[in-house]
Design a protein around this motif. Structure first.
Motif, short mmCIF file in Angstrom:
data_model
loop_
_atom_site.label_atom_id
_atom_site.label_comp_id
_atom_site.label_asym_id
_atom_site.label_seq_id
_atom_site.Cartn_x
_atom_site.Cartn_y
_atom_site.Cartn_z
N SER A 53 0.85 -1.31 -0.23
CA SER A 53 0.13 -0.09 -0.05
C SER A 53 1.11 1.28 -0.23
O SER A 53 0.64 2.15 0.54
N TYR A 56 -0.62 6.82 0.71
CA TYR A 56 -1.50 7.13 2.30
C TYR A 56 -2.98 7.00 1.31
O TYR A 56 -3.48 6.78 0.11
N ARG A 60 -2.27 6.16 -3.32
CA ARG A 60 -1.81 5.22 -3.48
C ARG A 60 -1.40 4.85 -4.85
O ARG A 60 -1.81 4.96 -5.66
N ASP A 69 -7.01 1.52 3.37
CA ASP A 69 -7.11 3.69 3.45
C ASP A 69 -7.97 3.14 4.61
O ASP A 69 -7.79 4.10 5.58
N GLU A 72 -6.09 2.91 8.34
CA GLU A 72 -5.09 3.64 8.56
C GLU A 72 -5.09 4.31 8.83
O GLU A 72 -5.10 4.84 9.70
N GLU A 73 -6.48 5.30 8.20
CA GLU A 73 -7.62 5.95 8.66
C GLU A 73 -8.19 5.86 9.78
O GLU A 73 -7.50 7.00 10.67
N ALA A 76 -4.90 6.14 12.62
CA ALA A 76 -4.64 7.72 12.66
C ALA A 76 -5.43 8.50 13.33
O ALA A 76 -5.08 9.61 14.73
N ASN A 89 1.20 10.48 11.70
CA ASN A 89 1.27 9.63 10.81
C ASN A 89 1.83 8.27 11.18
O ASN A 89 2.80 8.06 12.38
N GLN A 91 3.01 5.08 9.94
CA GLN A 91 3.12 4.29 9.20
C GLN A 91 4.90 3.85 9.19
O GLN A 91 4.79 2.96 8.85
N PRO A 259 4.00 0.76 3.66
CA PRO A 259 3.58 0.55 5.08
C PRO A 259 3.31 -1.34 5.10
O PRO A 259 3.51 -1.66 4.04
N ASP A 261 0.80 -3.03 7.07
CA ASP A 261 -0.37 -2.92 7.14
C ASP A 261 -0.84 -3.44 8.31
O ASP A 261 -1.76 -3.09 8.90
N THR A 264 0.15 -1.50 11.29
CA THR A 264 -0.79 -0.82 11.53
C THR A 264 -1.70 -1.05 11.54
O THR A 264 -3.10 -0.32 12.90
#
Length: 412
Positions: A53, A56, A60, A69, A72-73, A76, A89, A91, A259, A261, A264
């Motif tokens: 991925s 961001y 991507r 997505d 990660e969102e 964050a 961030n 990552q 990153p 994932d 994450t």
């Protein structure tokens, strides 16, 4: 029923089983280690490890990232809420790359950086000579006072005025006392420097309200996620909107590609756990255990740098005990107590054979140990350090440690 690993690779399965047994039957006193929850462990080993991925969310370089997505969102968003920041961030692959991203965001090669000396409690990436941060940048270092073992902000201010650093680091890896973020902020403002807080060790204490937060005082917060925060081995960079683009571009494409994932997702789980009331109780229990262990060790004649601790970490100077840090750590491991040797301020011994021990309480607190257990731990530590090379004594202590460890197993 054999596990998939046992069916595919029996030797690796044996090694993992051996490590599981080691962690179960010993007590970890390394302040940078912890035991994650089953949920964090499951996320770390999820199918997200299959995905690439790079980029961001919404931007991507690979297709098929709608789910990633969202993950990660979510991570964050949880980081922003937990630490009260405008931008996160999630990552960075680990702590050192996260710190390197701070340099990439704000400095050019050759710029001056002011950080805590490694032997005083700082980190390699705060400008130490063996790190690229000490080779590519002009590093100036502050230390601690001989009489108190704590940072002297007057010294930091004098160095900053004289050297005019573009970046100042506060925080480190062996600091047993509360970090004065406001005091560092005043110095950074006076000399026009970017102020970065490396809170890798105390992020969980901050999240749980057991240590003051750097939010509102510093330009960027760098942290790992696997120490007191009790998440997977990863990192985060937290900042305000004014620095968000610079930080994001420093991480990608500046320093890394895709990153991890699965990490994450595990960070997202850990942040959710850290937002629960039980985590606040846990964070304060870490400190209570550390202070109880400090008091018990002091009663047994151990010399504690700065005289004690405000957080999760103890730094023990063994000079008066007549034992160096490395053989003491090896004896403790034989006795089932896993710690690490560490330099102490103004240490006359070399880094690979230092004078001190670094002890911490995050992992044993996760297992449920309480302040009333700390005198017994101090007795075992005293007996093991004194009995370096005495196999019979170390074996006896190992048996007693194993009995307690099995009574308080890690999360499963």
């Amino acid at each position: 029923m054999p596990t998939p690993i046992a069916l595919a690779d029996p030797r690796v399965a044996e090694l993992i089983a051996a490590e599981t047994a080691r962690q179960h039957d010993t007590l970890c006193l390394i302040p940078s280690e912890n035991h994650v929850s089953p949920a964090v462990l499951a996320a770390t080993g999820s199918v997200l490890t299959n995905k690439y991925s790079e980029g961001y969310p919404g931007r991507r370089y690979y297709q098929g990232n709608a789910v990633v997505d969202g993950i990660e969102e979510l991570a964050a968003s949880r980081a922003r809420e937990l630490f009260g920041v405008e931008h996160a961030n999630v990552q960075p692959l680990s702590g050192a790359p996260a710190n390197l991203a701070v340099y990439a965001a704000f400095l050019d090669p050759g710029d001056t950086v002011l950080g805590m000396a490694l032997d005083a409690g700082g980190h390699l990436t705060h400008g130490w000579g063996v790190s690229v941060t000490g080779k590519w940048f002009r590093a100036v270092r502050y230390g601690v006072r001989r009489d108190t073992g704590t940072v002297d902000l007057d010294e930091v201010r004098a160095l900053a005025r004289r050297e005019r650093p573009k970046l100042i680091w506060c925080g480190g890896t062996a600091i047993p006392r509360t970090i004065d973020f406001a005091g560092f902020a005043a110095i950074a403002e006076e000399v026009g420097a970017v102020l970065a807080a490396d809170v890798a060790h105390i992020a969980g204490l901050i999240a749980g309200g057991a240590h003051p937060s750097p939010t509102g005082h510093v330009d960027v917060i760098a942290t790992t996620t696997h120490k007191t925060l009790r998440g997977p081995r990863g990192a985060m960079l937290l900042t305000g909107e004014q620095h968000a683009r610079a930080i994001d571009r420093a991480v990608f494409p500046g320093l890394q590609g895709g990153p991890h994932d699965h990490t994450t997702a595990a960070i997202a789980v850990a942040l959710h756990e850290a937002a629960q009331p039980a985590f606040t109780t846990y964070a304060h229990a870490i400190v209570a255990n550390a202070q109880a262990l400090a008091a018990a060790l002091a009663e047994r004649g151990f010399d504690l740098v700065s005289g004690g601790t405000d957080n999760h970490l103890l730094l023990v100077d063994l000079t008066a005990k007549g034992v160096a840090g490395r053989p003491a750590a090896e004896a403790l491991e034989q006795a089932g107590l896993v710690a690490n040797s560490n330099a102490v301020p103004f240490d006359p011994r070399p880094p690979l054979d230092p004078s001190g021990l670094r002890l911490g309480t995050p992992a044993i607190t996760t297992r449920g140990l309480r302040p009333e257990h700390m005198p017994e731990l101090a007795r075992w530590i005293d007996e093991a350090v004194t009995a370096t090379g005495d196999t019979d004594t170390l074996d006896r202590v190992r048996g007693e440690v194993t009995e307690l460890a099995r009574a308080f197993p890690p999360p499963a």
